[in-house]
Each structure stands twice: as C-alpha cells, then as structure tokens.
Design a protein around this motif. Sequence first.
Motif: not given
Ligand SMILES: [Mg+2]
Length: 171
Positions: A41-43, A59-61, A78-80, A106-108
């Motif tokens: 996902k981050t990639c 990078f992953s937040p 955004i990362d949940f 939005v990740e997750w």
């Molecule tokens: Mg990630």
Amino acid sequence: MQFLTLNSHSPQQTQLLGSYLGKLARKADVFLLTGELGTGKTCLVQGIAHGLNVEEYAFSPSFVILRQYHGRLPLYHIDFYRLDSIDEIADLGLEDYFHGDGVCVVEWAEKGLQIVPHDNLLISMHYVPISQTERSIRLKPHGDRYDELIKQLKKESEYWPKMRSGKRGAI
Ligand SMILES: [Mg+2]
Ligand SMILES: Nc1ncnc2c1ncn2[C@@H]1O[C@H](COP(=O)(O)OP(=O)(O)O)[C@@H](O)[C@H]1O
C-alpha cells in the motif's frame, strides 16, 4: 461497473501503477487502499506521490494518521492502521480533506469504510501465494468519476502488458 485486476511483479511495477494514478488524479479524488501488512500500500502511495510531482519521499504515516505532501495537487496520505474503533476515525473530522482541494489516499481503509465517501476508487492489494514479489491489485470504481478513471487507466495499461492479468470484467 468495470473493474481492473493487475498483477505487479515488483515494487517498481506497483509504483508505476501508482504514478499513473497520480497523473490521472483530480481534486477531491479518494483512493481507498486495503490489504494486509506488506502487500504494498505504501509503495503504491509513493508512486501516486511521484505521479503528482511530489518531490518529497512518501513514507508510511502510521504514527501521525495524516501526512500532507505538496505536488501538482496536495496529497493527503491517511493511515487508519493505529486506530481501533470507528468512533476514533469519525472523530478525526476528515470530511474537509475528503471534499477538499487535494487527493486523499487512505491506507487500511477497511477499518473506516462507514465514514469514507461513497464515491471512491477501492484498491485492494493481495499477496500471490508462494511468490515473494508478486501482488494482485484489484481496482474497483464506485461512482462515475472513478468509472472514467478506470477507463483511462485501462488505456494507459495497454503499454504495460506484463501487468495485465486478463481477469477483467463487469460486476
Ligand atoms: Mg503502509
Ligand atoms: N510487487 C510488489 N509491490 C509492492 N511491494 C512489494 C512487491 N514485491 C515486494 N514488495 C515489498 O513488500 C513490501 C511492501 O511494503 P509496504 O508498501 O510498506 O506495504 P504496506 O503499506 O501494505 O504495509 C516492501 O518491502 C516491498 O519492497
């Protein structure tokens, strides 16, 4: 509704897909990413950032929930991941971002499907058994804007035939 399933064989291919999405992205687009840890996902977000001409490295937040990057359009990453309940997510007051002047990724997203916009591009990422570097990426549009985006992406993806898995169809 058309959807598109692609197979990525490397982090670079996932980033390439992201960069096409970033190039085609418009103000107030919402891309929802789902999938287990390590599916890329981050990639993909790094590619989206590149396609939006963001010069910083994405990078992953995870620890900050929302990180903003400056490109052709603002990118709201955004990362949940760290959030436990839907109330916690609802309390963030993300509406202004979702309907704002930039692109929300939005990740997750599976943790907050009740509070994200109904119109969105849902991108689900999956491991491919046995392979270390293959990922199956399914893009499912919800709403006219994203049907259009998928059509454009299909045109672009003619040029990267290795990623086409052939598993396309209508739902
Ligand atoms: Mg990630
Ligand atoms: N085809 C691929 N696409 C994306 N990442 C891949 C792929 N193959 C291997 N990887 C590796 O998997 C990991 C994905 O990490 P990351 O993007 O942080 O995942 P997530 O954000 O989903 O947890 C990276 O270490 C990356 O190098």
